[in-house]
Design a protein around this motif. Sequence first.
Motif, PDB file in Angstrom:
ATOM      1  N   GLU A   1      14.518  11.912  21.553  1.00 44.64           N
ATOM      2  CA  GLU A   1      13.411  12.257  22.628  1.00 44.64           C
ATOM      3  C   GLU A   1      13.684  11.675  24.232  1.00 44.64           C
ATOM      4  O   GLU A   1      13.636  12.498  25.063  1.00 44.64           O
ATOM      5  CB  GLU A   1      12.001  11.904  22.130  1.00 44.64           C
ATOM      6  CG  GLU A   1      10.934  12.177  22.978  1.00 44.64           C
ATOM      7  CD  GLU A   1       9.459  12.076  22.452  1.00 44.64           C
ATOM      8  OE1 GLU A   1       8.763  11.725  23.476  1.00 44.64           O
ATOM      9  OE2 GLU A   1       9.534  11.829  21.356  1.00 44.64           O
TER      10      GLU A   1
ATOM     11  N   GLN B   1      16.027  13.409  26.711  1.00 40.72           N
ATOM     12  CA  GLN B   1      15.856  14.344  27.646  1.00 40.72           C
ATOM     13  C   GLN B   1      15.579  13.837  28.978  1.00 40.72           C
ATOM     14  O   GLN B   1      15.821  14.650  30.017  1.00 40.72           O
ATOM     15  CB  GLN B   1      14.305  14.920  27.051  1.00 40.72           C
ATOM     16  CG  GLN B   1      14.278  15.338  25.726  1.00 40.72           C
ATOM     17  CD  GLN B   1      15.131  16.578  25.286  1.00 40.72           C
ATOM     18  OE1 GLN B   1      15.200  17.519  26.329  1.00 40.72           O
ATOM     19  NE2 GLN B   1      15.945  16.721  24.299  1.00 40.72           N
ATOM     20  N   SER B   2      15.387  12.777  29.230  1.00 39.16           N
ATOM     21  CA  SER B   2      15.191  12.131  30.563  1.00 39.16           C
ATOM     22  C   SER B   2      15.870  10.766  30.976  1.00 39.16           C
ATOM     23  O   SER B   2      16.497  10.327  31.972  1.00 39.16           O
ATOM     24  CB  SER B   2      13.531  11.836  30.890  1.00 39.16           C
ATOM     25  OG  SER B   2      13.253  11.003  29.829  1.00 39.16           O
TER      26      SER B   2
ATOM     27  N   TYR C   1      24.246  11.511  21.487  1.00 39.67           N
ATOM     28  CA  TYR C   1      23.478  11.083  22.666  1.00 39.67           C
ATOM     29  C   TYR C   1      23.798   9.767  23.491  1.00 39.67           C
ATOM     30  O   TYR C   1      23.613   9.574  24.599  1.00 39.67           O
ATOM     31  CB  TYR C   1      21.990  11.090  22.238  1.00 39.67           C
ATOM     32  CG  TYR C   1      21.502  12.220  21.531  1.00 39.67           C
ATOM     33  CD1 TYR C   1      20.949  13.364  22.370  1.00 39.67           C
ATOM     34  CD2 TYR C   1      21.543  12.306  20.097  1.00 39.67           C
ATOM     35  CE1 TYR C   1      20.506  14.455  21.451  1.00 39.67           C
ATOM     36  CE2 TYR C   1      21.080  13.422  19.582  1.00 39.67           C
ATOM     37  CZ  TYR C   1      20.570  14.543  20.180  1.00 39.67           C
ATOM     38  OH  TYR C   1      20.138  15.661  19.299  1.00 39.67           O
TER      39      TYR C   1
END
Length: 286
Positions: A32, A35-36, A68
């Motif tokens: 999550e 994403q940013s 990631y």
Amino acid sequence: MVNGEICPSFRDACYTLGLLEDDKEYTEAIKEASQSGSGYYLRFLFATMLLSHSLSSPDVVWENTWEYLLDEILYNQQQILKSPSLSLNEDQIKNLTLFEIKQILLRNNSSLKKFTRMPLPVVDSVSSSNNRLISEELDYGIPNLKKEFDRLSIALTSEQQNIFDDIMTAINNNEGDVFFVYGYGGTGKTYLWKTLSAAIRCNAQIVLNVASSGIASLLLTGGRTAHSRFIIPLVLTEVSICSISPDSELASLLRKTSLIIWDEAPMIHKHAFEALDRTLKDIFKS
């Protein structure tokens, strides 16, 4: 024991049986945040999770999130080495990612070694990736080199082929040896050097091309004078050594080198070879 496999602890057994869901939450949290968040932020987040000692199986979280965590690693290396065309394979990028996580932990008085099932970075590999000299010697287009090798090798004479085979056998078997190739001008020595260089470089290995004179060095791909490449003293004695520190980038390059080609060797004093020999023994001993 779960499914015939011995678990090191009761908690590990519970995790294997799917009774613990904690780590899935951490995995989802990293996904999550991706994403940013930047790659550095995600690596810092993972390191923070390790420091909290709340992960039951940090290696599982790593395996599920490393894609990631490695964001920006390649770009950072390209900037550090000033080589926009630099490419790294998956293992190299994962290794550098682990190294950065290790550095974050060290700054917080911890270490990856405290997490027994976490993979550890290979330090030599990291040093190579950060070494400008090694990167320069590996920065050759392999597909083009293979074509060049095919073109050169097909025209080798039987004598050149025998020399080529002897040298490549020593390299492939990691035997270590010294070969003296003698021939007057026009007998194809430079052609042989180019063929050997292409053969080694298209296998992503390192060959250092040097010559005793500046003019001869220009005929070799990536060629340099022996004095400049190995920092050989201008004034030589029987006990001279080259100015190469064992922990320098040049020393690391020499450790990674598969072959040194020294053109016009008879034109230089024997003390130069002896100085390099003493230096290499010192480097490989450290």
